[in-house]
Design a protein around this motif. Sequence first.
Motif, mmCIF file in Angstrom:
data_model
loop_
_atom_site.group_PDB
_atom_site.id
_atom_site.type_symbol
_atom_site.label_atom_id
_atom_site.label_comp_id
_atom_site.label_asym_id
_atom_site.label_seq_id
_atom_site.Cartn_x
_atom_site.Cartn_y
_atom_site.Cartn_z
ATOM 1 N N LEU A 1 31.499 16.011 42.437
ATOM 2 C CA LEU A 1 32.598 14.853 42.370
ATOM 3 C C LEU A 1 33.498 14.591 41.480
ATOM 4 N N LEU B 1 31.807 6.897 49.462
ATOM 5 C CA LEU B 1 32.954 7.467 49.199
ATOM 6 C C LEU B 1 34.689 7.180 49.404
ATOM 7 N N ILE C 1 25.621 16.090 42.250
ATOM 8 C CA ILE C 1 26.411 15.221 42.787
ATOM 9 C C ILE C 1 27.552 15.365 42.468
ATOM 10 N N LEU D 1 28.842 16.319 51.495
ATOM 11 C CA LEU D 1 28.033 15.119 50.828
ATOM 12 C C LEU D 1 26.628 15.251 52.112
ATOM 13 N N ASP D 2 26.729 14.863 53.671
ATOM 14 C CA ASP D 2 25.320 14.373 54.498
ATOM 15 C C ASP D 2 24.720 16.178 54.265
ATOM 16 N N TRP E 1 23.655 16.653 51.256
ATOM 17 C CA TRP E 1 23.132 16.157 49.566
ATOM 18 C C TRP E 1 21.839 15.436 49.729
ATOM 19 N N PRO F 1 27.243 9.147 53.921
ATOM 20 C CA PRO F 1 28.126 8.888 52.042
ATOM 21 C C PRO F 1 29.425 9.259 52.014
ATOM 22 N N PHE F 2 30.252 9.848 52.832
ATOM 23 C CA PHE F 2 31.591 9.982 53.143
ATOM 24 C C PHE F 2 32.388 8.200 53.664
ATOM 25 N N LEU G 1 31.670 20.819 50.071
ATOM 26 C CA LEU G 1 31.207 19.244 49.237
ATOM 27 C C LEU G 1 30.675 19.247 50.101
ATOM 28 N N ILE H 1 34.967 18.794 52.338
ATOM 29 C CA ILE H 1 33.548 18.749 52.781
ATOM 30 C C ILE H 1 33.689 19.564 54.408
#
Length: 304
Positions: free
Chosen positions: A226, A133, A222, A210-211, A213, A129-130, A208, A203
Amino acid sequence: MPKPDPNALICSIPLPANFRADDVLAFHQRDTEQIAEQVTESQLHKGILWDGKPARLSIEFHANKAIAFLAEDGGTRSAQSSELEQMVRRMLGLTQPVELFEQTLRDHPQLGPVIARNAGLRVPQTATPFEALCWAIIGQQISVGAAVSIRRRFIQAVGRQHSSGLWCFPDASAVVDVDLEILRATGLSRTKAGTILAISEQIEQRSLPLDSWLHDTPAETIEEQLRQVRGIGPWTISYALLRGFGWMDGSLHGDVAVRRNLQSLLGREEKLTEKEARIWLEGFSPWRALVAAHLWALQSAGGY
């Protein structure tokens, strides 16, 4: 394909009969210099960081299956085959309910013929996801070609190189301590560089995640998180949710290629406004992002 590392983790993944491997290969072939992804007729090699270590992910496509190899530097094998399979299935779009989408909209007067021409279309995903983004932030309001060039310089400035020579897209821990001016030198605006630093810090601070999520966190949750980050707006969120989380209902009405191709599909002489595109796409929830992908496919070089 390079000779597989004897210590590489291997998994075999069945593919549906109408799987479109060319879509996956094209997505990873956007950078013609191929510093981080190398593509052949039926193979993909991508540099990734696995638990912070450089690794080469190789995917070999066959008629009814994909075989994935993960070779970490140092001869280690910290990944589990189930983790590798989960990541590759997501990257190939195999978790996306495209069959239901096609069945639901096959008789639509405008979209039906488009869907029929692109049967089996899935949205290829980034490895993390990073990465999705960051790509969305890099690509804000610039052409695909310009975004690809900046992404390449970003990877070379902040990423790490696998022993095979492939560069690995950085993770948040690699970015968080980088000086803003180093990011600016890659071609990022001050705002975009600051936004990437901000999400990296969050992160690392676990505000945050992401992983985490990826596992059953509602897209709305989410999106709300964001939205709090300066420099991240609706298009960036929808694109990151699409490429990073496989969310099929983001409204990409702000995307220039979506509006241009929708204008052509509807036979309109005048350009569509963002509002008009948004209203038209609203009728296709919960498939709005997948509809956008089909609109991109009308002009394959025109979208992200």
